[in-house]
Design a protein around this motif. Sequence first.
Motif, mmCIF file in Angstrom:
data_model
loop_
_atom_site.group_PDB
_atom_site.id
_atom_site.type_symbol
_atom_site.label_atom_id
_atom_site.label_comp_id
_atom_site.label_asym_id
_atom_site.label_seq_id
_atom_site.Cartn_x
_atom_site.Cartn_y
_atom_site.Cartn_z
ATOM 1 N N ARG A 155 15.225 -2.585 13.216
ATOM 2 C CA ARG A 155 14.487 -3.290 12.164
ATOM 3 C C ARG A 155 15.324 -3.404 10.900
ATOM 4 N N ILE A 156 15.890 -2.303 10.451
ATOM 5 C CA ILE A 156 16.702 -2.325 9.230
ATOM 6 C C ILE A 156 17.952 -3.177 9.445
ATOM 7 N N SER A 157 18.503 -3.145 10.663
ATOM 8 C CA SER A 157 19.711 -3.926 10.947
ATOM 9 C C SER A 157 19.454 -5.421 10.843
ATOM 10 N N GLN A 158 18.261 -5.876 11.217
ATOM 11 C CA GLN A 158 17.950 -7.296 11.070
ATOM 12 C C GLN A 158 17.974 -7.714 9.596
ATOM 13 N N ILE A 159 17.438 -6.870 8.727
ATOM 14 C CA ILE A 159 17.458 -7.176 7.295
ATOM 15 C C ILE A 159 18.910 -7.244 6.805
ATOM 16 N N ARG A 160 19.714 -6.289 7.246
ATOM 17 C CA ARG A 160 21.113 -6.239 6.804
ATOM 18 C C ARG A 160 21.912 -7.422 7.338
ATOM 19 N N TYR A 161 21.596 -7.859 8.543
ATOM 20 C CA TYR A 161 22.282 -9.018 9.119
ATOM 21 C C TYR A 161 22.080 -10.240 8.234
ATOM 22 N N LEU A 162 20.840 -10.508 7.846
ATOM 23 C CA LEU A 162 20.564 -11.644 6.973
ATOM 24 C C LEU A 162 21.246 -11.455 5.624
ATOM 25 N N GLY A 163 21.199 -10.245 5.088
ATOM 26 C CA GLY A 163 21.848 -9.969 3.812
ATOM 27 C C GLY A 163 23.346 -10.206 3.853
ATOM 28 N N ASP A 164 23.978 -9.794 4.927
ATOM 29 C CA ASP A 164 25.432 -9.967 5.047
ATOM 30 C C ASP A 164 25.819 -11.443 5.077
ATOM 31 N N LYS A 165 25.033 -12.264 5.751
ATOM 32 C CA LYS A 165 25.336 -13.701 5.802
ATOM 33 C C LYS A 165 25.179 -14.343 4.420
ATOM 34 N N ALA B 23 28.085 -13.222 2.045
ATOM 35 C CA ALA B 23 29.345 -13.922 2.313
ATOM 36 C C ALA B 23 29.377 -15.304 1.661
ATOM 37 N N ALA B 24 28.194 -15.898 1.441
ATOM 38 C CA ALA B 24 28.114 -17.226 0.825
ATOM 39 C C ALA B 24 27.886 -17.159 -0.685
ATOM 40 N N GLY B 25 27.815 -15.952 -1.236
ATOM 41 C CA GLY B 25 27.646 -15.802 -2.678
ATOM 42 C C GLY B 25 26.229 -16.003 -3.185
ATOM 43 N N VAL B 26 25.243 -15.994 -2.281
ATOM 44 C CA VAL B 26 23.845 -16.173 -2.682
ATOM 45 C C VAL B 26 23.356 -14.909 -3.388
ATOM 46 N N PRO B 27 22.721 -15.026 -4.561
ATOM 47 C CA PRO B 27 22.263 -13.835 -5.280
ATOM 48 C C PRO B 27 20.953 -13.286 -4.722
ATOM 49 N N PHE B 28 20.948 -11.987 -4.417
ATOM 50 C CA PHE B 28 19.732 -11.325 -3.963
ATOM 51 C C PHE B 28 19.775 -9.862 -4.389
ATOM 52 N N VAL B 29 18.663 -9.177 -4.227
ATOM 53 C CA VAL B 29 18.546 -7.795 -4.688
ATOM 54 C C VAL B 29 19.431 -6.889 -3.842
ATOM 55 N N LYS B 30 20.240 -6.083 -4.527
ATOM 56 C CA LYS B 30 21.115 -5.112 -3.880
ATOM 57 C C LYS B 30 20.612 -3.702 -4.198
ATOM 58 N N PRO B 31 20.805 -2.748 -3.284
ATOM 59 C CA PRO B 31 21.242 -2.950 -1.903
ATOM 60 C C PRO B 31 20.114 -3.531 -1.053
ATOM 61 N N VAL B 32 20.451 -3.927 0.154
ATOM 62 C CA VAL B 32 19.439 -4.448 1.072
ATOM 63 C C VAL B 32 18.408 -3.358 1.331
ATOM 64 N N GLY B 33 17.120 -3.724 1.224
ATOM 65 C CA GLY B 33 16.052 -2.754 1.402
ATOM 66 C C GLY B 33 15.548 -2.690 2.830
ATOM 67 N N GLY B 34 14.303 -2.243 2.979
ATOM 68 C CA GLY B 34 13.803 -1.914 4.295
ATOM 69 C C GLY B 34 13.038 -2.994 5.029
ATOM 70 N N HIS B 35 12.483 -3.981 4.326
ATOM 71 C CA HIS B 35 11.620 -4.924 5.038
ATOM 72 C C HIS B 35 11.895 -6.380 4.720
ATOM 73 N N ALA B 36 12.786 -6.643 3.767
ATOM 74 C CA ALA B 36 12.969 -8.034 3.351
ATOM 75 C C ALA B 36 14.266 -8.191 2.575
ATOM 76 N N ILE B 37 14.715 -9.439 2.500
ATOM 77 C CA ILE B 37 15.721 -9.859 1.528
ATOM 78 C C ILE B 37 14.969 -10.513 0.381
ATOM 79 N N PHE B 38 15.313 -10.143 -0.844
ATOM 80 C CA PHE B 38 14.672 -10.708 -2.025
ATOM 81 C C PHE B 38 15.682 -11.559 -2.791
ATOM 82 N N LEU B 39 15.559 -12.876 -2.699
ATOM 83 C CA LEU B 39 16.451 -13.769 -3.434
ATOM 84 C C LEU B 39 16.174 -13.643 -4.931
ATOM 85 N N ASP B 40 17.219 -13.596 -5.737
ATOM 86 C CA ASP B 40 17.079 -13.529 -7.186
ATOM 87 C C ASP B 40 16.987 -14.956 -7.729
#
Length: 457
Positions: free
Chosen positions: A319-329, A332-349
């Motif tokens: 489950r956590i790896s799926q969140i990190r997979y999306l975060g890593d992509k 790599a493209a420079g999209v701003p989001f909340v760091k570090p990647v959390g437990g249930h979602a990616i949060f775009l800034d």
Amino acid sequence: MSKYPAEPYKIKVVEPLKITTKEERKRAMEEAGYNTFLLYTEDVYIDLLTDSGTTAMSDNQWAGMMLGDEAYAGSRNFVNLEKAVQEVYGFKYVVPTHQGRGAENILSQIMIKEGDYIPGNMYFTTTRAHQELNGATFVDVVLDEAHDSTIELPFKGNIDLNKYQELIDRVGADKIPYICLAVTVNMAGGQPVSMQNIKEVKEISEKHGIKVMFDATRCVENAFFIKEREEGYQDKTIADILKIMMSYADGCTMSGKKDCLVNIGGFLALNDEKLYQRATELVVVYEGLLTYGGMAGRDMEAMARGIYEACDYHYIEHRISQIRYLGDKLEAAGVPFVKPVGGHAIFLDAKKFLPHIPQDQFPAQRLAAELFIDSGVRAMERGIVSAGRDKDGNNYYPKLELVRLTIPRRVYTYAHLDVVADSIIELYEKRDQIQGLKMVYEPPVLRFFTARFEPIS
């Protein structure tokens, strides 16, 4: 390149997804008033609105559903749920509710009096609403760093102990019935709380006669981060860590629709017999009899089994790896989001994604709408709209203006997340073309659910 574990399950049943055109999605968004909550699921391709109640249940849970004891009183499924909560979390008493906010309502009514203060590590919408409706003032005592999307800390959801002590000194412990400790912190990006911080919060609270109540909705995710990041817990099981965590709380509210792996249900768990007695008096008013609350017997059985299943390390690692997979992509493209990647979602800034749109023009709301129009991916605003208004009618202006991309449990594959990432990256490349919104309908409470908007020309 990072390696991500394959799904620790195989797919037994599939649900077809509808593919729509961009024009169809644009029309659907206009009809929904640019509010993703008001979209119909038949128009949604990948639904990342929430991880609440969107879990894919296991064959074991579905088998349990067939053993539902729908007796009005004394259901055997309640006995199984009570046993699971006692064994896994360690609390003595369990009051079932229709979902987490039912537990929040009861807890607020039995513990809060007019003029009280409830400290917590960042607000959550329904939690604060119940606290305020019962006469309390919420006070945020989370670390300052939790309000900055760029700072990376292993336990960014921690309570600032100095803030907590300052509140006690300022208003008096008799005005603080309990501290609401979220594990993890949703609005900060799914950020965890360390075991050391939990211990220290308990020590301060006990010293002043203040109870510690967990929002335990995503406690399994918090346990995973403790195992991964905190010294002394690497060799412990998720179940071991959960039991230790909960030993520092006097009770918890639980939305079973998250880490209990079910589609509906929740509970209030307590150790204090007098509080439990008062809770049972209210549950029959708002929910149902104390042995079913707001749940059917079959749902209690599924939840009991889900509580045990969630302790499996391979499940939570994936489950956590799926969140990190999306975060890593996105990283790599420079999209701003909340760091570090959390437990249930990616949060775009959204403030950094759309810096040309002022907060009063709802940049996160517009970004969520544009994501749906572009690809059929439904996400959720977590910014000024969600924050609502204070008692004087003024907007809260949260430092974080976010779009939450919430990954349901055991539902999507890495390939689905590729679609999400590609759409966000494409929007980021043409971000200057996106404009703000104006609100044309606003309900008095929890406005983010049903508010309606129009684009600013």
